[in-house]
Write a protein that holds these residues in place. Structure first.
Motif, PDB file in Angstrom:
ATOM      1  N   THR A 288       0.843  -1.185   0.000  1.00  0.00           N
ATOM      2  CA  THR A 288       0.000   0.000   0.000  1.00  0.00           C
ATOM      3  C   THR A 288       0.876   1.231   0.000  1.00  0.00           C
ATOM      4  O   THR A 288       2.052   1.171   0.375  1.00  0.00           O
ATOM      5  CB  THR A 288      -0.914   0.030   1.238  1.00  0.00           C
ATOM      6  OG1 THR A 288      -1.709   1.228   1.220  1.00  0.00           O
ATOM      7  CG2 THR A 288      -0.099   0.002   2.519  1.00  0.00           C
ATOM      8  N   THR A 289       0.334   2.353  -0.447  1.00  0.00           N
ATOM      9  CA  THR A 289       1.065   3.624  -0.394  1.00  0.00           C
ATOM     10  C   THR A 289       0.339   4.615   0.503  1.00  0.00           C
ATOM     11  O   THR A 289       0.597   5.813   0.452  1.00  0.00           O
ATOM     12  CB  THR A 289       1.213   4.222  -1.808  1.00  0.00           C
ATOM     13  OG1 THR A 289      -0.087   4.375  -2.403  1.00  0.00           O
ATOM     14  CG2 THR A 289       2.076   3.341  -2.681  1.00  0.00           C
ATOM     15  N   SER A 290      -0.560   4.126   1.332  1.00  0.00           N
ATOM     16  CA  SER A 290      -1.316   5.002   2.218  1.00  0.00           C
ATOM     17  C   SER A 290      -0.422   5.611   3.289  1.00  0.00           C
ATOM     18  O   SER A 290       0.304   4.904   3.990  1.00  0.00           O
ATOM     19  CB  SER A 290      -2.445   4.211   2.884  1.00  0.00           C
ATOM     20  OG  SER A 290      -2.970   4.923   3.982  1.00  0.00           O
ATOM     21  N   GLY A 291      -0.499   6.933   3.430  1.00  0.00           N
ATOM     22  CA  GLY A 291       0.295   7.615   4.436  1.00  0.00           C
ATOM     23  C   GLY A 291      -0.086   7.216   5.848  1.00  0.00           C
ATOM     24  O   GLY A 291       0.774   7.093   6.726  1.00  0.00           O
ATOM     25  N   GLY A 292      -1.387   6.987   6.089  1.00  0.00           N
ATOM     26  CA  GLY A 292      -1.829   6.596   7.415  1.00  0.00           C
ATOM     27  C   GLY A 292      -1.304   5.232   7.819  1.00  0.00           C
ATOM     28  O   GLY A 292      -0.921   5.006   8.962  1.00  0.00           O
ATOM     29  N   THR A 293      -1.263   4.300   6.868  1.00  0.00           N
ATOM     30  CA  THR A 293      -0.793   2.951   7.151  1.00  0.00           C
ATOM     31  C   THR A 293       0.714   2.895   7.335  1.00  0.00           C
ATOM     32  O   THR A 293       1.212   2.246   8.260  1.00  0.00           O
ATOM     33  CB  THR A 293      -1.210   1.995   6.022  1.00  0.00           C
ATOM     34  OG1 THR A 293      -2.637   1.985   5.918  1.00  0.00           O
ATOM     35  CG2 THR A 293      -0.723   0.579   6.283  1.00  0.00           C
ATOM     36  N   LEU A 294       1.457   3.595   6.473  1.00  0.00           N
ATOM     37  CA  LEU A 294       2.913   3.487   6.479  1.00  0.00           C
ATOM     38  C   LEU A 294       3.596   4.472   7.420  1.00  0.00           C
ATOM     39  O   LEU A 294       4.489   4.101   8.187  1.00  0.00           O
ATOM     40  CB  LEU A 294       3.452   3.688   5.055  1.00  0.00           C
ATOM     41  CG  LEU A 294       2.958   2.696   4.002  1.00  0.00           C
ATOM     42  CD1 LEU A 294       3.555   3.022   2.651  1.00  0.00           C
ATOM     43  CD2 LEU A 294       3.313   1.268   4.407  1.00  0.00           C
ATOM     44  N   ALA A 295       3.207   5.741   7.345  1.00  0.00           N
ATOM     45  CA  ALA A 295       3.885   6.775   8.132  1.00  0.00           C
ATOM     46  C   ALA A 295       3.262   6.988   9.505  1.00  0.00           C
ATOM     47  O   ALA A 295       3.932   7.479  10.422  1.00  0.00           O
ATOM     48  CB  ALA A 295       3.898   8.095   7.354  1.00  0.00           C
ATOM     49  N   GLY A 296       1.992   6.628   9.653  1.00  0.00           N
ATOM     50  CA  GLY A 296       1.300   6.832  10.920  1.00  0.00           C
ATOM     51  C   GLY A 296       1.992   6.196  12.113  1.00  0.00           C
ATOM     52  O   GLY A 296       2.178   6.843  13.152  1.00  0.00           O
ATOM     53  N   PRO A 297       2.421   4.914  12.028  1.00  0.00           N
ATOM     54  CA  PRO A 297       3.091   4.297  13.182  1.00  0.00           C
ATOM     55  C   PRO A 297       4.392   5.004  13.568  1.00  0.00           C
ATOM     56  O   PRO A 297       4.732   5.071  14.751  1.00  0.00           O
ATOM     57  CB  PRO A 297       3.367   2.871  12.698  1.00  0.00           C
ATOM     58  CG  PRO A 297       2.357   2.632  11.626  1.00  0.00           C
ATOM     59  CD  PRO A 297       2.183   3.953  10.947  1.00  0.00           C
ATOM     60  N   VAL A 298       5.124   5.516  12.587  1.00  0.00           N
ATOM     61  CA  VAL A 298       6.374   6.226  12.883  1.00  0.00           C
ATOM     62  C   VAL A 298       6.076   7.532  13.607  1.00  0.00           C
ATOM     63  O   VAL A 298       6.758   7.905  14.578  1.00  0.00           O
ATOM     64  CB  VAL A 298       7.167   6.497  11.593  1.00  0.00           C
ATOM     65  CG1 VAL A 298       8.532   7.093  11.929  1.00  0.00           C
ATOM     66  CG2 VAL A 298       7.334   5.217  10.778  1.00  0.00           C
TER      67      VAL A 298
END
Length: 312
Positions: free
Chosen positions: A138-148
């Motif tokens: 996925t390229t979703s910002g919420g999925t990828l960057a959210g945890p960081v």
């Protein structure tokens, strides 16, 4: 009449500092602040040579509009595509970003980002994480960057000694210190553990506790099970860590409980759609019963691309 140009997820042509500045104005009562990089210059002797003071450039939106935006941004983290940025004890607001990268030769290239603000009721920190061309499912910002973003916010606010304010649901998942029951009557030991919020399992036919696992003084989530050994020379029982990847919080709790292990859940645990993405002990590994396994949960669900609006 000339119309201003804008885009809906097609491209992102502004710098990270511009994004931080704009979002900060939105949540800061509508006050646009002059961005700066260096807060203070100190001489080798410890004297302050230069001090940068916060400067308000102008009012860009009303305080009422800013308050509304803070509520909306918090709902993104609690209910929307930013659930992976959730941090227990801190009210976090945020917004995801997923845009095409039009200046790339790869027409599938994307930029995924997430910006988080906390504590949202009185913002102290804004964190922006931008991932350039992530190669994932996925390229979703919420999925990828959210945890960081969640990890940075938690570490930063703890560094600044910002107190956590837990909801009732969060308090029920909070941790407590395991009391010492060694030498005590088994029934009294069980009652003491229950009063502290723990479950207990008595092993052996003795009357008193000769050893307990986990040991006294350890911090564990309330509801964890403490094994009480009542016979001298008993070996600590071992078990195999189950595979829990992709399971829901309820499923993980059942899997670990069935193996005699305790769960420390981190990440998007407030989301019903969250699934396990990593575990501190690998599947098949041997562990002493009662051991805590830290499991990170993420919410893989994301809003449609049209929900992510990026200025051009």
């Amino acid at each position: 009449m000339e119309l201003a140009s804008c885009a809906f997820g097609q491209s992102s042509k502004i710098t990270p500092i511009q994004v931080i500045t704009a979002v900060s104005a939105i949540v800061n009562g509508g006050k646009l602040m002059q961005p700066y990089v260096v807060e203070q210059v100190v001489s080798p002797q410890g004297d302050v040579v230069q001090q940068t003071e916060p400067t308000v450039k102008r009012q860009v939106i009303s305080e009422e509009a800013s308050a509304t935006m803070r509520q909306l941004m918090q709902s993104v983290v609690l209910e929307g595509g930013g659930r992976n940025a959730y941090v227990a004890g801190y009210a976090v607001g945020g917004k995801s970003g997923t845009s095409q990268k039009l200046d790339s030769e790869d027409d599938k290239a994307r930029v995924a980002s997430f910006i988080g603000v906390a504590p949202i009721e009185d913002p102290r920190i804004a964190v922006l994480i931008v991932l350039d061309e992530p190669h994932t499912y996925t390229t979703s910002g919420g999925t990828l960057a959210g945890p960081v973003v969640a990890r940075v916010i938690a570490d930063a606010l703890e560094y600044y000694d910002t107190p956590r304010n837990y909801t009732q649901a969060e308090k029920e998942r909070m941790e407590a210190v395991i009391p010492n029951t060694t030498g005590k009557n088994a029934e009294h030991a069980v009652a003491q553990l229950q009063e502290s919020g723990f479950a207990a399992k008595v092993l052996g036919s003795g009357d008193s506790v000769v050893e307990q696992y986990p040991a006294a003084g350890q911090t564990m989530p309330r509801g964890s099970t403490v094994l009480l050994y009542t016979e001298e020379g008993m070996e600590l029982l071992a078990t195999q860590v189950p595979a829990i990847d992709g399971q829901s919080l309820t499923q993980v709790q059942a899997s670990l409980q069935g193996a005699g292990l305790n769960l420390v859940a981190v990440g998007a645990v407030q989301s019903e759609e969250a699934v396990a993405v990593s575990q501190s002990l690998q599947a098949g590994e041997s562990a002493v019963m009662g051991t805590a396994v830290t499991v990170e949960f993420r919410d893989p669900t994301t809003p449609p691309d049209g929900d992510d609006v990026q200025p051009e």
